[in-house]
Design an enzyme around this catalytic site. Sequence first.
Site, PDB file in Angstrom:
ATOM      1  N   ARG A 323       0.790  -1.234   0.000  1.00 44.35           N
ATOM      2  CA  ARG A 323       0.000   0.000   0.000  1.00 44.35           C
ATOM      3  C   ARG A 323       0.827   1.291   0.000  1.00 44.35           C
ATOM      4  NH1 ARG A 323      -3.530   1.582   3.031  1.00 44.35           N
ATOM      5  NH2 ARG A 323      -5.053   2.055   1.425  1.00 44.35           N
ATOM      6  N   CYS A 355      15.005  -3.957  -3.735  1.00 43.50           N
ATOM      7  CA  CYS A 355      15.871  -3.095  -4.548  1.00 43.50           C
ATOM      8  C   CYS A 355      15.080  -2.118  -5.407  1.00 43.50           C
ATOM      9  CB  CYS A 355      16.753  -3.957  -5.417  1.00 43.50           C
ATOM     10  SG  CYS A 355      17.746  -5.021  -4.400  1.00 43.50           S
ATOM     11  N   TYR A 384      -6.126  -5.491   2.668  1.00 44.29           N
ATOM     12  CA  TYR A 384      -5.248  -5.193   1.522  1.00 44.29           C
ATOM     13  C   TYR A 384      -3.772  -5.223   1.953  1.00 44.29           C
ATOM     14  CZ  TYR A 384      -9.820  -3.827  -0.112  1.00 44.29           C
ATOM     15  OH  TYR A 384     -11.156  -3.842  -0.426  1.00 44.29           O
TER      16      TYR A 384
HETATM   17  N1  LLP Z   1     -17.165  -4.445  -3.564  1.00 45.62           N
HETATM   18  C1  LLP Z   1     -16.483  -4.298  -4.721  1.00 45.62           C
HETATM   19  C2  LLP Z   1     -17.157  -4.590  -5.985  1.00 45.62           C
HETATM   20  C3  LLP Z   1     -15.149  -3.857  -4.692  1.00 45.62           C
HETATM   21  O1  LLP Z   1     -14.486  -3.700  -5.828  1.00 45.62           O
HETATM   22  C4  LLP Z   1     -14.529  -3.574  -3.445  1.00 45.62           C
HETATM   23  C5  LLP Z   1     -13.139  -3.106  -3.386  1.00 45.62           C
HETATM   24  C6  LLP Z   1     -15.276  -3.764  -2.262  1.00 45.62           C
HETATM   25  C7  LLP Z   1     -16.595  -4.187  -2.361  1.00 45.62           C
HETATM   26  C8  LLP Z   1     -14.710  -3.528  -0.888  1.00 45.62           C
HETATM   27  O2  LLP Z   1     -14.361  -2.212  -0.691  1.00 45.62           O
HETATM   28  P1  LLP Z   1     -13.891  -1.710   0.759  1.00 45.62           P
HETATM   29  O3  LLP Z   1     -15.085  -1.823   1.681  1.00 45.62           O
HETATM   30  O4  LLP Z   1     -12.802  -2.613   1.198  1.00 45.62           O
HETATM   31  O5  LLP Z   1     -13.450  -0.342   0.538  1.00 45.62           O
HETATM   32  N2  LLP Z   1      -6.131  -2.288  -2.694  1.00 45.62           N
HETATM   33  C9  LLP Z   1      -6.761  -1.031  -2.384  1.00 45.62           C
HETATM   34  C10 LLP Z   1      -8.281  -1.172  -2.258  1.00 45.62           C
HETATM   35  C11 LLP Z   1      -8.944  -1.732  -3.482  1.00 45.62           C
HETATM   36  C12 LLP Z   1     -10.429  -1.887  -3.331  1.00 45.62           C
HETATM   37  C13 LLP Z   1     -11.011  -2.620  -4.483  1.00 45.62           C
HETATM   38  N3  LLP Z   1     -12.405  -2.893  -4.404  1.00 45.62           N
HETATM   39  C14 LLP Z   1      -6.142  -0.454  -1.120  1.00 45.62           C
HETATM   40  O6  LLP Z   1      -5.238  -1.086  -0.559  1.00 45.62           O
HETATM   41  O7  LLP Z   1      -6.518   0.628  -0.691  1.00 45.62           O
END
Ligand code: LLP
Length: 433
Positions: A323, A355, A384
């Site tokens: 992240r 690296c 994440y």
């Molecule tokens: N539903 C769908 C269709 C999604 O694409 C996502 C997240 C969620 C639910 C859940 O969202 P949350 O409640 O966790 O915000 N890797 C990134 C975050 C990517 C989120 C992708 N989709 C980070 O580390 O911030």
Amino acid sequence: MNLLASRPSLHMDGQDGLLFEGVPLQTIASAVGTPCWVTGAGTLRRRTRNLRKAFTERGIDISLHYALKANDHLATLTVLHQEGCGADVVSGGELRRALAAGISPSQIVFSGVGKTDAELMLALQEDIGQINVESVEELRRLSHLARASSLTARVALRVNPHIDAETHDKISTGRLGDKFGIDWADVPALYREASTLPGIDIRGLATHIGSQILSPAPFKAAYARIAEMVVGLREEGLSVSVVDCGGGLGVRYRDELAPPPAALAGAIAETLGHLDLKLAIEPGRWIAAPAGVLLASVIDLKAQREGISDFVIVDAAMNDLARPSLYGAWHGIIPLAPDLAYAETAPQTVVGPVCESSDVLAKDRLLPAVRTGDQIAILDTGAYGAVMSSTYNSRPLAAQVMIENGQWQVVRKRQRVEALWGDDSIPEWLDSE
Ligand code: LLP
């Protein structure tokens, strides 16, 4: 220490150092080694209950479909399943994981752009609760697959409402030009088509506008648009019984004013609450992020010239926690040892051994003078975190531990380094001695 003040799962003990759900993290770091992810089951449970309560208090009966992508470990899924969560999955792999964790197919929703025929067939054969369709082409393909196998898909159309979630560009999903969902203006025509297609049982609408959303306003704007659409479709005589409101509720990593779940519940209640719908959300981060820490040890220290922060080189890196390098994300860092808790601080830059100059976990961070061998916790890495790890630089995937009620157990062994090349093969022509 204000990092601790807003994190009820963490405490600093004068003898045992940093405690997570009452367990000294030094004990875990020393027994298991570092880097090591620690998940607090109690925190997962508390947060899930708080989230649900916010909706109950608004008189909303909500289904929680936990977004597996945030943290898909089977132990995490088992805890959340026990707490009554279903699952939001975005790949055949996640679908299989949810089933492996014992989540009933009827509690599984399949979202995501680019579902393959094989993934759609798996969803049909497992008879999962709902498939959130993201394009005209996907809808027709799904109808064809369902008809050919005499199965029926329960479907919602994922709407791209053209709402800016006012979050990081890379995690915004509901704007014009984002690859997700169906342009809202095209939805009514497609809904009509869906209601006539064989093998398709069209149930309603879904949306997800982004992640780490820190204001209720974009949620409200998106759900108001969906509500308008529900009314319009019903006026045409079409049946709309479900709305899936997606995930996205943000958390406090640094000093953000993250909205409480009541704000999300309020936005949903005000816009969709009166429409006699079966409502669902897909939270990931809000439940899981504060339920995890990443433990690391200081390998080396490197002083810099006046005016530049000294480097603290630790054994966790961007391959473990992506992240910070990917989004410039800020994660709190607390040394585990009690004697450092109140020591004087100075700006330091915490980096991993990978690296790349982007392998920075914390830049110019005020930290006490740590020593080689000291252990630290990187906070709020339960979502994440481990799921986004890679083995870049031939660094094995880190161990994982779960804590509950004072007990702890390794739930994933540190990957053996030999496993990194275990599936490699050498072409025959190179192998012939
Ligand atoms: N539903 C769908 C269709 C999604 O694409 C996502 C997240 C969620 C639910 C859940 O969202 P949350 O409640 O966790 O915000 N890797 C990134 C975050 C990517 C989120 C992708 N989709 C980070 O580390 O911030």
